[in-house]
Motif scaffolding. Structure first.
Motif, PDB file in Angstrom:
ATOM      1  N   ARG A 188      37.121 -17.034 -28.147  1.00  0.00           N
ATOM      2  CA  ARG A 188      36.131 -16.628 -29.404  1.00  0.00           C
ATOM      3  C   ARG A 188      37.171 -17.310 -30.387  1.00  0.00           C
ATOM      4  N   PRO A 189      36.115 -18.169 -31.419  1.00  0.00           N
ATOM      5  CA  PRO A 189      36.592 -18.762 -32.325  1.00  0.00           C
ATOM      6  C   PRO A 189      37.026 -18.035 -33.649  1.00  0.00           C
ATOM      7  N   THR A 190      38.262 -18.353 -34.178  1.00  0.00           N
ATOM      8  CA  THR A 190      38.785 -17.456 -35.027  1.00  0.00           C
ATOM      9  C   THR A 190      38.413 -17.943 -36.735  1.00  0.00           C
ATOM     10  N   THR A 192      35.423 -19.021 -39.505  1.00  0.00           N
ATOM     11  CA  THR A 192      33.896 -18.594 -39.533  1.00  0.00           C
ATOM     12  C   THR A 192      32.883 -19.860 -39.351  1.00  0.00           C
ATOM     13  N   LYS A 246      46.569 -18.595 -24.507  1.00  0.00           N
ATOM     14  CA  LYS A 246      46.534 -19.502 -25.563  1.00  0.00           C
ATOM     15  C   LYS A 246      47.654 -20.445 -25.594  1.00  0.00           C
ATOM     16  N   ASP A 262      40.359 -23.479 -33.811  1.00  0.00           N
ATOM     17  CA  ASP A 262      41.356 -22.408 -33.352  1.00  0.00           C
ATOM     18  C   ASP A 262      40.429 -21.313 -32.597  1.00  0.00           C
ATOM     19  N   PHE A 263      41.219 -20.587 -31.714  1.00  0.00           N
ATOM     20  CA  PHE A 263      40.700 -19.588 -31.009  1.00  0.00           C
ATOM     21  C   PHE A 263      41.372 -18.469 -30.665  1.00  0.00           C
ATOM     22  N   GLU A 264      40.811 -17.422 -30.013  1.00  0.00           N
ATOM     23  CA  GLU A 264      41.595 -16.507 -29.314  1.00  0.00           C
ATOM     24  C   GLU A 264      40.932 -16.316 -28.049  1.00  0.00           C
ATOM     25  N   GLU A 266      39.409 -13.836 -25.083  1.00  0.00           N
ATOM     26  CA  GLU A 266      38.922 -12.459 -24.919  1.00  0.00           C
ATOM     27  C   GLU A 266      38.919 -11.947 -23.662  1.00  0.00           C
TER      28      GLU A 266
END
Length: 412
Positions: A188-190, A192, A246, A262-264, A266
């Motif tokens: 998931r992109p952090t 916007t 990550k 950047d991402f997380e 999920e």
């Protein structure tokens, strides 16, 4: 698909009575094609709705073309995320770009898309097969809680499950244990603005890492990651990837966050360890094996679905039509499918490509160090002149693949 039924003998029907055991991709496709051809087909599987399973999640142009011939590309595309460009990276710099239509689709969504198109001639039995009795004239399938299903031909599409094959005396020989390990997870992109590229393939940085490549691509509602490596099950790196995905990715692929954004992570990190195995004593009266039931494939090669589609297409369009008038189904009759030149070529190619990918990734001998250097250097050169003469680059890439022994699908 219609409600569950049992198939009974009815020689007045056109075509042939066929039972397909196993409702994954190979079994579902087989039932679909045979039902569309007018055969009386019973598809047997434990699950009415196919469960979430980590298997093939990306289709390349060749596979999409095969689905188009099957009349299924539109139905699959409706549930997939389509993308046309993949950025390929290694050691922080661009290797090249892949320009071709791909579908990102989770395995269970792919199976369900095909099941939704199933012809009325296909009947579905939801249940667990307890016993199979095969012979030249009739195949008998005993299902827990159901009447016996009989058919003239049985197609076994049970993947790596061994129980039913053992009933028939078919054994499974592992020729390359623990060939590779695959991981699947969502990103998931952090920021916007989302991710900076529609799809990305990042090849392993160091031989000691044992990483072939990381593939990021869209599926419906998510950015999916597939990571392929040559490591043992108990490796501490695998445990770190599951516990701190990550951080582990950032260490293995410096520059990944800067390139993609950047991402997380999920949800869970799925994993799948592959043994490459082939069936033995499979030439039986009344029974044919397709897909992973016959031979498993290393997922890192991107050849698994192509090999499966080859099996299904050759069986359903070239051989079963020849057998329709046969009163018996002897092992000698069915041997023509196993001896088919296109099937044998694809089976051999999948094994050769698995060996090539592993050696190209982790081979430490001088030969493989040189081949690895030349492989990526040539791809970079071709990428540099691609805009000048795409046709010339296409010819040069064909020569490169022929000389290297590699013809990995563009998804890789």
């Amino acid at each position: 698909m219609s409600p569950e039924h049992t198939a009974q003998a009815d020689d007045s029907k056109p075509g042939m009575e066929i039972a397909v055991v196993g409702g994954g991709l190979s079994g579902t496709l087989t039932a679909y094609l045979l039902g569309r051809a007018g055969h009386s087909v019973t598809l047997i599987d434990r699950h009415r709705s196919f469960p979430r399973t980590f298997r093939s999640e990306k289709l390349g142009p060749g596979e999409i073309e095969t689905l188009r011939r099957f009349g299924l590309s539109a139905a699959v595309a409706a549930r997939a995320a389509c993308f046309d460009e993949t950025l390929n990276m290694r050691r922080g710099s661009v290797v090249d770009r892949t320009h071709a239509r791909h579908f990102g689709i989770l395995y269970h969504d792919l199976v369900e898309a095909i099941r939704a198109e199933m012809p009325a001639a296909v009947r579905f039995v939801q249940g667990q097969v307890r016993e199979i009795k095969a012979g030249a004239r009739r195949q008998r399938i005993t299902i827990v809680g159901h009447e016996e299903v009989t058919a003239r031909l049985l197609v076994l599409a049970t993947g790596t499950g061994d129980t039913l094959r053992r009933d028939l005396g078919i054994t499974r020989r592992i020729i390359r244990p623990r060939q590779s390990v695959a991981f699947g997870f969502n990103l998931r992109p952090t920021g916007t603005d989302g991710f900076r590229h529609a799809a990305l393939t990042w090849y392993g940085e160091r031989v000691s890492d044992g990483i072939d490549y990381l593939s990021l691509f869209p599926v419906a509602g998510a950015m999916r990651a597939n990571l392929f490596a040559y490591r043992d099950r108990g490796d501490s790196w695998i445990r770190a990837l599951r516990e701190r995905p990550k951080d582990t990715l950032a260490a293995a692929f410096p520059g990944l966050i800067g390139t993609m954004g950047d991402f997380e992570i999920e949800g869970p990190v799925d994993s799948w360890i592959t043994d490459i195995a082939v069936a033995d004593n499979y030439r039986q009266d009344g029974v044919v094996l397709v897909g992973d039931a016959f031979q498993t494939t290393c997922p890192a090669t991107g050849t698994g679905v192509t090999r499966l589609l080859t099996d299904v297409e050759r069986l359903c369009t070239s051989y079963i039509p020849r057998w329709t008038s046969h009163n018996v189904m002897t092992a000698a009759d069915l041997a023509a499918f196993y001896d088919d030149a296109e099937k044998r070529r694809m089976d051999a190619y999948a094994l050769e490509t698995a060996d090539f990918r592993r050696r190209l990734t982790i081979g430490t001998e001088m030969e493989w160090r040189l081949r690895r250097y030349c492989h990526f250097a040539l791809r970079r050169v071709l990428n540099g002149i691609d805009r000048l003469s795409p046709a010339l680059v296409g010819k040069l890439r064909q020569i490169k693949d022929a000389q290297s022994g590699q013809n990995v699908p563009s998804a890789v």
